[in-house]
Write an enzyme that holds these catalytic residues in place. Structure first.
Site, PDB file in Angstrom:
ATOM      1  N   HIS A  86      -8.328 -55.560   4.287  1.00  0.00           N
ATOM      2  CA  HIS A  86      -7.236 -56.412   4.780  1.00  0.00           C
ATOM      3  C   HIS A  86      -7.832 -57.699   5.346  1.00  0.00           C
ATOM      4  O   HIS A  86      -8.866 -57.662   6.029  1.00  0.00           O
ATOM      5  CB  HIS A  86      -6.428 -55.674   5.857  1.00  0.00           C
ATOM      6  CG  HIS A  86      -5.158 -56.398   6.182  1.00  0.00           C
ATOM      7  ND1 HIS A  86      -5.138 -57.524   6.951  1.00  0.00           N
ATOM      8  CD2 HIS A  86      -3.874 -56.171   5.793  1.00  0.00           C
ATOM      9  CE1 HIS A  86      -3.885 -57.972   7.038  1.00  0.00           C
ATOM     10  NE2 HIS A  86      -3.107 -57.160   6.337  1.00  0.00           N
ATOM     11  N   GLU A 150      -2.054 -59.468  -1.687  1.00  0.00           N
ATOM     12  CA  GLU A 150      -1.624 -60.052  -0.423  1.00  0.00           C
ATOM     13  C   GLU A 150      -2.162 -61.481  -0.310  1.00  0.00           C
ATOM     14  O   GLU A 150      -3.287 -61.684   0.196  1.00  0.00           O
ATOM     15  CB  GLU A 150      -2.175 -59.242   0.752  1.00  0.00           C
ATOM     16  CG  GLU A 150      -1.596 -57.870   0.883  1.00  0.00           C
ATOM     17  CD  GLU A 150      -1.407 -57.507   2.358  1.00  0.00           C
ATOM     18  OE1 GLU A 150      -0.299 -57.098   2.698  1.00  0.00           O
ATOM     19  OE2 GLU A 150      -2.342 -57.664   3.148  1.00  0.00           O
TER      20      GLU A 150
HETATM   21  P1  PGA Z   1       3.347 -59.106   7.261  1.00  0.00           P
HETATM   22  O1  PGA Z   1       1.931 -58.406   7.121  1.00  0.00           O
HETATM   23  O2  PGA Z   1       4.342 -58.241   6.540  1.00  0.00           O
HETATM   24  O3  PGA Z   1       3.591 -59.167   8.736  1.00  0.00           O
HETATM   25  O4  PGA Z   1       3.231 -60.461   6.630  1.00  0.00           O
HETATM   26  C1  PGA Z   1       1.533 -57.847   5.907  1.00  0.00           C
HETATM   27  C2  PGA Z   1       0.119 -57.383   6.018  1.00  0.00           C
HETATM   28  O5  PGA Z   1      -0.655 -57.964   6.793  1.00  0.00           O
HETATM   29  O6  PGA Z   1      -0.270 -56.428   5.370  1.00  0.00           O
END
Ligand code: PGA
Length: 229
Positions: A86, A150
């Protein structure tokens, strides 16, 4: 639809809040949800027979690594999933590779986060994503893997992802992952997913689910999203 929701609760909620959260979701059908609470709360989720993932793992197996949690410790509990790489963990790409390898050796299904740091042209996004996956998955054999696209610039932004772009990138990724020859690959999208935009995101065929951060902290919003998924 029956798509997957990964609730990444990050470093939020105190014990009382966790208790009321768990109370609200009692007796609900949560078969398509993976909860990733802050590690100290994992036992409370396991006790309720919920599917649990850890938000990060150590690169090391054991030893003097204060504050870290090893894959061996994780697999000795009923934890089946681990979020790896992440952007908030600031892991280097080779570290992400090593952690995914550990998952492959200890029967933990990795939820691998990939994504470009800033918004850019489609061809450049494709190139970045392919480079990331080539390094992360090099010489790794996994039966099952979850890949979360992401875009770092979308995380916590409260913006809606442009669905044309998402459509394009998810098709590209679904095609690309064939080259890694894994049996079971799921593709998620993560970055400011909420109850208002989840339906449109999940309507994209090549997207198998979402990784939700902030919006998963509001239990009512989570339950609404589960209805849609
Ligand atoms: P968010 O975070 O939905 O708050 O944008 C997603 C993530 O960090 O996995």
């Amino acid at each position: 639809m029956n798509k997957l929701i990964v609730a990444n609760m990050k470093m939020n909620l105190n014990k009382q809040e966790i208790d009321s959260y768990l109370k609200e979701i009692e007796n609900k059908d949560l078969s398509n949800v993976i909860f990733c609470p802050t590690s100290i709360y994992i036992p409370y989720f396991l006790k309720k027979n919920l599917t649990v993932g850890i938000q990060n793992i150590s690169r090391f197996i054991n030893g003097s690594h204060t504050g870290q949690i090893s894959i061996k410790q994780i697999s000795s509990l009923k934890i089946k999933y681990a979020i790896i790489g992440h952007s908030e963990t600031k892991n280097e790409i080779d570290e992400i590779h090593d952690k995914v390898k550990l998952c492959s050796e200890h029967n933990i299904i990795p939820i691998i986060c990939i994504g470009e740091k800033e918004d850019t042209k489609l061809e450049i996004k494709e190139k970045i994503l392919e480079e990331q996956l080539d390094i992360i998955l090099k010489d790794i054999k996994l039966d099952k893997v979850i890949i979360a696209y992401e875009p770092v610039w979308m995380i916590g932004s409260n913006k809606n992802i442009d669905t044309f772009t998402l459509h394009h990138i998810s098709n590209f990724l679904k095609n690309l992952v064939k080259k890694y020859k894994m049996n079971d690959i799921m593709l998620l999208y993560g970055g400011s997913v909420n109850r208002l935009n989840i339906k449109e995101i999940l309507s994209i065929d090549s997207i198998d689910g979402v990784l939700v951060g902030n919006a998963s902290l509001d239990v009512y919003q989570l339950l609404e999203m589960i209805e849609v998924a």
